[in-house]
Design an enzyme around this catalytic site. Structure first.
Site, PDB file in Angstrom:
ATOM      1  N   HIS A  60      28.146 -40.907  21.290  1.00 54.74           N
ATOM      2  CA  HIS A  60      26.844 -40.448  21.811  1.00 54.74           C
ATOM      3  C   HIS A  60      26.712 -38.934  21.688  1.00 54.74           C
ATOM      4  O   HIS A  60      27.338 -38.177  22.419  1.00 54.74           O
ATOM      5  CB  HIS A  60      26.699 -40.867  23.273  1.00 54.74           C
ATOM      6  CG  HIS A  60      25.338 -40.617  23.837  1.00 54.74           C
ATOM      7  ND1 HIS A  60      24.565 -41.609  24.412  1.00 54.74           N
ATOM      8  CD2 HIS A  60      24.592 -39.498  23.917  1.00 54.74           C
ATOM      9  CE1 HIS A  60      23.417 -41.104  24.819  1.00 54.74           C
ATOM     10  NE2 HIS A  60      23.398 -39.809  24.535  1.00 54.74           N
ATOM     11  N   HIS A  62      23.613 -35.744  20.410  1.00 55.30           N
ATOM     12  CA  HIS A  62      22.283 -35.394  19.891  1.00 55.30           C
ATOM     13  C   HIS A  62      22.480 -34.279  18.867  1.00 55.30           C
ATOM     14  O   HIS A  62      22.535 -33.099  19.237  1.00 55.30           O
ATOM     15  CB  HIS A  62      21.371 -34.920  21.027  1.00 55.30           C
ATOM     16  CG  HIS A  62      21.110 -35.963  22.068  1.00 55.30           C
ATOM     17  ND1 HIS A  62      19.903 -36.605  22.194  1.00 55.30           N
ATOM     18  CD2 HIS A  62      21.915 -36.497  23.022  1.00 55.30           C
ATOM     19  CE1 HIS A  62      19.970 -37.480  23.195  1.00 55.30           C
ATOM     20  NE2 HIS A  62      21.188 -37.431  23.706  1.00 55.30           N
ATOM     21  N   GLN A 155      12.464 -39.331  23.066  1.00 62.37           N
ATOM     22  CA  GLN A 155      12.794 -38.447  24.188  1.00 62.37           C
ATOM     23  C   GLN A 155      11.677 -38.355  25.235  1.00 62.37           C
ATOM     24  O   GLN A 155      11.937 -38.299  26.430  1.00 62.37           O
ATOM     25  CB  GLN A 155      13.100 -37.033  23.662  1.00 62.37           C
ATOM     26  CG  GLN A 155      13.364 -35.983  24.731  1.00 62.37           C
ATOM     27  CD  GLN A 155      14.664 -36.206  25.487  1.00 62.37           C
ATOM     28  OE1 GLN A 155      15.734 -35.897  25.012  1.00 62.37           O
ATOM     29  NE2 GLN A 155      14.577 -36.768  26.702  1.00 62.37           N
ATOM     30  N   HIS A 213      19.155 -44.729  26.477  1.00 55.40           N
ATOM     31  CA  HIS A 213      19.427 -43.818  27.592  1.00 55.40           C
ATOM     32  C   HIS A 213      18.882 -44.532  28.834  1.00 55.40           C
ATOM     33  O   HIS A 213      17.669 -44.720  28.953  1.00 55.40           O
ATOM     34  CB  HIS A 213      18.687 -42.489  27.416  1.00 55.40           C
ATOM     35  CG  HIS A 213      19.329 -41.531  26.476  1.00 55.40           C
ATOM     36  ND1 HIS A 213      19.480 -41.773  25.146  1.00 55.40           N
ATOM     37  CD2 HIS A 213      19.872 -40.300  26.692  1.00 55.40           C
ATOM     38  CE1 HIS A 213      20.088 -40.742  24.577  1.00 55.40           C
ATOM     39  NE2 HIS A 213      20.339 -39.837  25.495  1.00 55.40           N
ATOM     40  N   GLU A 216      19.393 -42.395  33.594  1.00 58.68           N
ATOM     41  CA  GLU A 216      20.102 -41.106  33.625  1.00 58.68           C
ATOM     42  C   GLU A 216      19.432 -40.214  34.677  1.00 58.68           C
ATOM     43  O   GLU A 216      18.689 -39.288  34.375  1.00 58.68           O
ATOM     44  CB  GLU A 216      20.060 -40.421  32.247  1.00 58.68           C
ATOM     45  CG  GLU A 216      20.959 -39.187  32.198  1.00 58.68           C
ATOM     46  CD  GLU A 216      20.785 -38.356  30.949  1.00 58.68           C
ATOM     47  OE1 GLU A 216      19.833 -38.596  30.165  1.00 58.68           O
ATOM     48  OE2 GLU A 216      21.584 -37.426  30.755  1.00 58.68           O
ATOM     49  N   ASP A 312      27.739 -36.105  24.098  1.00 63.07           N
ATOM     50  CA  ASP A 312      26.294 -35.972  24.336  1.00 63.07           C
ATOM     51  C   ASP A 312      25.729 -34.715  23.678  1.00 63.07           C
ATOM     52  O   ASP A 312      24.765 -34.793  22.936  1.00 63.07           O
ATOM     53  CB  ASP A 312      25.973 -35.989  25.842  1.00 63.07           C
ATOM     54  CG  ASP A 312      24.568 -36.470  26.150  1.00 63.07           C
ATOM     55  OD1 ASP A 312      23.881 -36.932  25.225  1.00 63.07           O
ATOM     56  OD2 ASP A 312      24.157 -36.393  27.323  1.00 63.07           O
ATOM     57  N   TRP A 318      20.635 -28.940  27.126  1.00 61.93           N
ATOM     58  CA  TRP A 318      21.164 -29.699  28.266  1.00 61.93           C
ATOM     59  C   TRP A 318      22.582 -29.278  28.639  1.00 61.93           C
ATOM     60  O   TRP A 318      23.035 -29.495  29.748  1.00 61.93           O
ATOM     61  CB  TRP A 318      21.136 -31.196  27.957  1.00 61.93           C
ATOM     62  CG  TRP A 318      19.753 -31.713  27.816  1.00 61.93           C
ATOM     63  CD1 TRP A 318      18.932 -32.134  28.829  1.00 61.93           C
ATOM     64  CD2 TRP A 318      18.988 -31.857  26.609  1.00 61.93           C
ATOM     65  NE1 TRP A 318      17.721 -32.528  28.322  1.00 61.93           N
ATOM     66  CE2 TRP A 318      17.725 -32.368  26.976  1.00 61.93           C
ATOM     67  CE3 TRP A 318      19.240 -31.609  25.256  1.00 61.93           C
ATOM     68  CZ2 TRP A 318      16.728 -32.634  26.033  1.00 61.93           C
ATOM     69  CZ3 TRP A 318      18.253 -31.870  24.331  1.00 61.93           C
ATOM     70  CH2 TRP A 318      17.012 -32.373  24.715  1.00 61.93           C
TER      71      TRP A 318
HETATM   72  N1  17E Z   1      17.998 -36.125  26.374  1.00 60.06           N
HETATM   73  C1  17E Z   1      18.155 -36.906  27.468  1.00 60.06           C
HETATM   74  O1  17E Z   1      17.209 -37.591  27.880  1.00 60.06           O
HETATM   75  N2  17E Z   1      19.337 -36.940  28.095  1.00 60.06           N
HETATM   76  C2  17E Z   1      20.348 -36.222  27.659  1.00 60.06           C
HETATM   77  N3  17E Z   1      21.515 -36.277  28.293  1.00 60.06           N
HETATM   78  C3  17E Z   1      20.200 -35.398  26.513  1.00 60.06           C
HETATM   79  C4  17E Z   1      19.006 -35.384  25.905  1.00 60.06           C
HETATM   80  C5  17E Z   1      21.339 -34.567  26.046  1.00 60.06           C
HETATM   81 FE   FE2 Z   2      22.054 -38.431  25.485  1.00 57.48          FE
END
Ligand code: 17E
Ligand code: FE2
Length: 419
Positions: A60, A62, A155, A213, A216, A312, A318
């Site tokens: 995982h 980005h 996103q 995702h 989170e 990540d 982030w």
């Molecule tokens: N975008 C998101 O929604 N959550 C994350 N942890 C990252 C990007 C890195």
């Molecule tokens: Fe992520």
């Protein structure tokens, strides 16, 4: 005649026992493993008793946002939401060259440290689909030394803007390997549920993997994992699905969590925790006691679920730190999830190797066995525990039968006369 012969290997085998062997490689494949191999070979390398392991798997990351930390501003609050805002600004000036340059630089950094399988998210809630196009081109460009999977990740939400759903479908037509989602960030709970159902429909229509995702957030009412589990059960797709982050699971009350664990066990779902970033992004609205904001890794693992650890982010809105080193990731996971028993420590190593391979569905290409592609690394360590404790140097990286990278050990000399 072999192409490459590795002498004096301490081989970490697929059954996790260690064998002292030589390994011969021919035509990019493991040709022979035996206590001593005597044969002609083009190149011979002495592994000096280093631990020979299958490569690390980054399940995982980005890559589209990697190496942008501080552009155009720093994430001062450290929250997921400020990160999304900053990325929304930064993604206005993406170009193919910009994304490809940063992605390849990051992949090289990872490969040098022994990562040869990567799953990257690409933001597809951006009208030009530049991030996705760039990562698809990178996937092709690096394929001789790195296996890259690309997730089409909305996103800003699959229903966050009217065009996002169509963009997702276009991304799948362009060739994304997996379909992603972000149900906890959809405008309403109903949109979140709808998005999960749509993701499963699209995955079946286009025959793709799923990596969502999911939850989170520290909100104990964020309960999309149960929706993912229900869809996985009803479609039978569980093994092809990953639930990433699931940090809210760490905040659920035990009565609900126990019921949910029972459902999850029936699903074959894969879980991906990202301990470096989850421990910094989550818990931001807490005073004290402050939650860890990490999913129930130990409990999922104890129930026999497949759990992997991801990085990540490497230097993005982030998470401004990170080098791509998977031993850093596993080391943090071990601490945050209190995986300190002997089997638990070993499991943390597996979460950045074999378990990641299972999540990526590349197990047929993974592991050091005769007939499999010759992907392996040599670590300055005795065993998995030692590798984690010391965050061992990766001395050699062999990708598809060829020496890809070599790193010398740092050398210290002692200058004091006394003992
Ligand atoms: N975008 C998101 O929604 N959550 C994350 N942890 C990252 C990007 C890195
Ligand atoms: Fe992520």
């Amino acid at each position: 005649m072999f192409d490459l012969l590795l002498r004096q290997c301490r081989l970490l085998q697929s059954d996790r026992t260690i064998a002292e062997v030589d390994i011969a490689i021919k035509n990019q494949v493991i040709a022979e493993i035996a206590p001593t191999i005597n044969a002609n070979t083009r190149l011979e390398l002495d592994m000096q008793g280093h631990l020979i392991s299958p490569p690390f798997v980054e399940s995982h990351i980005h890559l589209d946002s990697a190496l942008t930390a501080g552009q155009h501003r720093w994430n001062q609050s450290g929250t997921l939401f400020e990160g999304i805002e900053i990325w929304r600004e930064r993604k206005q000036n993406l170009s193919l060259e910009d994304v490809k340059r940063r992605a390849i630089a990051t992949l090289k950094q990872q490969a040098i440290q022994g990562v040869l399988f990567v799953r990257s998210h690409a933001d597809v809630s951006e009208a030009s689909l530049t991030a996705l196009q760039a990562l698809l081109e990178v996937r092709e460009q690096v394929k001789d030394w790195m296996t890259l999977q690309v997730v089409a990740f909305p996103q800003d939400g699959l229903y966050g803007s009217p065009q996002n759903e169509a963009l997702m479908e276009k991304a799948l037509e362009m060739g994304a390997d997996c379909i992603g989602g972000i149900p906890h960030y959809e405008l309403t709970r109903e949109d979140g549920v709808k998005s999960v159902h749509r993701i499963f429909e699209l995955a079946q229509k286009y025959d793709r993997l799923i990596d969502i995702h999911c939850d989170e957030i520290d909100d104990d009412q964020s309960r999309f994992l149960e929706v993912v589990a229900a869809c996985a059960l009803r479609t039978g797709m569980g093994a092809r699905v990953a639930a990433s982050h699931t940090t809210a699971f760490g905040s659920y009350n035990n009565a609900y969590a126990t019921k949910l664990l029972g459902f999850l066990r029936r699903t074959e779902l894969n879980f991906i925790a990202n301990p470096l970033i989850n421990i910094t992004l989550q818990g931001r609205t807490d005073t004290y006691p402050k939650r860890r904001g990490v999913t129930r890794v130990k409990e999922l693992w104890q129930q026999g679920m497949n759990v992997s650890f991801g990085h990540d982010c490497v230097q993005d809105p982030w998470y401004s730190l990170g080098t791509g080193n998977m031993l850093d990731v596993a080391f943090m996971g071990l601490h945050v999830c209190q995986m300190t028993g002997t089997a638990e420590i070993d499991a943390c190593y597996d979460m950045v190797t074999w378990n990641g391979a299972k999540t990526l569905q590349v197990e047929d290409q993974y592991g050091i066995e005769i007939g499999k592609p010759a992907n392996l690394i040599a670590l300055n360590a005795q065993d998995r525990y030692d590798a984690l404790r010391c965050r061992a140097t990766v001395h050699y990286v062999i990708s598809q039968g060829k020496l890809l990278a070599r790193t010398e050990a740092p050398r210290t000399t002692w200058h004091c006369d006394r003992e």
